[in-house]
Design a protein around this motif. Structure first.
Motif, PDB file in Angstrom:
ATOM      1  N   GLU A  70      25.571  37.778  72.170  1.00 12.96           N
ATOM      2  CA  GLU A  70      26.174  36.639  72.872  1.00 12.96           C
ATOM      3  C   GLU A  70      26.445  36.973  74.339  1.00 12.96           C
ATOM      4  O   GLU A  70      26.315  36.127  75.217  1.00 12.96           O
ATOM      5  N   ALA A  71      26.775  38.249  74.607  1.00 17.20           N
ATOM      6  CA  ALA A  71      27.155  38.634  75.981  1.00 17.20           C
ATOM      7  C   ALA A  71      25.959  39.029  76.840  1.00 17.20           C
ATOM      8  O   ALA A  71      25.981  38.852  78.053  1.00 17.20           O
ATOM      9  N   ALA A  72      24.903  39.588  76.214  1.00 16.32           N
ATOM     10  CA  ALA A  72      23.802  40.151  77.003  1.00 16.32           C
ATOM     11  C   ALA A  72      22.872  39.043  77.494  1.00 16.32           C
ATOM     12  O   ALA A  72      22.542  38.125  76.744  1.00 16.32           O
ATOM     13  N   PRO A  73      22.441  39.137  78.749  1.00 13.03           N
ATOM     14  CA  PRO A  73      21.564  38.093  79.267  1.00 13.03           C
ATOM     15  C   PRO A  73      20.119  38.200  78.775  1.00 13.03           C
ATOM     16  O   PRO A  73      19.382  37.220  78.804  1.00 13.03           O
ATOM     17  N   GLY A  74      19.700  39.397  78.326  1.00 13.72           N
ATOM     18  CA  GLY A  74      18.302  39.610  77.946  1.00 13.72           C
ATOM     19  C   GLY A  74      18.143  39.736  76.445  1.00 13.72           C
ATOM     20  O   GLY A  74      18.908  39.158  75.662  1.00 13.72           O
TER      21      GLY A  74
END
Ligand SMILES: Cc1ncc(COP(=O)(O)O)c(C=O)c1O
Length: 358
Positions: A182-186
């Motif tokens: 949920e937090a990581a952009p990739g």
């Protein structure tokens, strides 16, 4: 041996050695987390027959999309997966390289939590991906708050979570996987090379795969399936992620021989996986024995155990080699990793370790 200076290798590769654990003849191999039980004669004969049939077609290139094999792997994984959501390559090492080729690269960042699998930084180096290593806690778990803070700062294009982790054996709770995706952009990769060895109640990230299109779960036939020599790793993800990997793969990367052997092995999965329960029990006995002897032991959901600590771990490793037992000098300073072997191999390890340490 360093390369002679006339070799025009990329400057950022100069000074590196090829990666690999020592391969020493005529020792008990407890160093690369293989399955100590080879395929039975019956399974070997069936694999040989599949390879013989493939040999009659070797004038042709193989199925570039390896669709039969991918369908077999999807069927094995369950979770309603289909061939277009599974990708296969020559070991999960190649899968991981393809992931960094597709989603890493110049100007991009890959992040993991050390100590972890030592090949990841090499794939990052080879693909010109910036490498960031967060730290695991004293007990080798990943602290979620610290992990999320690091992700917030680094904005990684690829996060590599290893569960169960090599070399510590530590599995991650699904809560961590969910929060990181949920937090990581990739993309977030959960490397589950050792998944089949996890203890009862330890979840697989496959359980949440459908919730997150940017989640990838990698597996291998090298460990539980006893097929390290066959070189077959795979990944399950959204079909669009698989299509992205297909862009960077070499044409015909999986030989007809590999596809035939792996598909035949999959047909015998019940027999090949039959020893997994026994190996898990031996792993638990090994951890208990090491604790009884007063060693520190990391809880393991894999087919190896990390133990220590030693002021001079190299001396312990060498003492074991001198007695014909090869384990791995890896992980944080002072620790050693031993793979689960047959009962006889474990006995030889116990006897030798006591001789070396007492
Ligand atoms: C965590 C982890 N991932 C991936 C691999 C690569 O396995 P393979 O390329 O044989 O599938 C290993 C091998 O030891 C491993 O420990």
């Amino acid at each position: 041996m360093p390369l002679p200076s006339w070799v025009p290798i990329r400057e950022d590769l100069r000074g590196f050695e090829p990666y690999g654990a020592p391969q020493i003849p005529d020792v008990i191999n407890l160093n690369v987390n293989e399955n100590p039980y080879g395929p039975s004669d019956g399974v070997a004969a069936d694999i040989a027959e599949a390879v013989r049939l493939a040999a009659t077609t070797l004038n042709r290139y193989p199925d570039r999309e390896a669709l039969v094999l991918r369908a077999g792997l999807a069927d094995y994984l369950g979770h309603d997966l289909t061939a277009e959501r599974v990708w296969a390559a020559n070991g999960s090492n190649e899968v991981m390289l393809q992931i960094l080729q597709a989603f890493g690269g110049p100007g991009r960042t890959a992040l993991s939590f050390a100590p972890t699998y030592s090949m990841y930084p090499e794939y990052a180096r080879d693909t010109h991906t910036r490498w960031v290593a967060g730290r695991r806690e004293q007990d080798f778990s990943v602290d979620l708050e610290r992990a999320l803070a690091l992700i917030e700062v680094e904005q990684p294009d690829v996060v590599l979570l290893t569960s169960p982790n090599n070399p510590t054996g530590t599995a991650l709770p699904l809560e961590t996987v969910r929060a990181v995706v949920e937090a990581a952009p990739g993309v977030v990769v959960v490397d589950e090379a050792y998944a089949e060895f996890r203890r009862q109640g330890t979840p697989s990230a496959l359980d949440v795969l459908d919730e997150f299109p940017r989640l990838l779960v990698t597996r291998t036939m090298s460990k539980a399936f006893a097929l390290a020599g066959g070189r077959l790793g795979y990944v399950a993800a959204d079909a669009a992620i698989i299509d992205a990997l297909r862009i960077v793969r070499l044409p015909y990367h999986l030989s007809a021989v590999t596809q035939a052997a792996a598909s035949a092995a999959l047909r015998h999965r019940d027999e090949l996986l039959a020893r997994v329960d026994e190996l898990r029990a031996t792993r638990d006995d090994l951890a208990a024995w090491l604790k009884e002897q007063g060693f520190e032991v990391a809880d393991s959901d894999a087919n190896f155990v990390l133990f220590g600590r030693f002021d001079d771990r190299h001396a312990i490793w060498q003492g074991l080699v001198d007695r014909g037992v090869l384990i791995r000098e890896t992980g944080p300073d002072g620790w050693l990793r031993v793979s689960v072997g047959t009962p006889d191999e474990m006995q030889a390890f116990y006897t030798s370790l006591l001789e070396v340490t007492r």
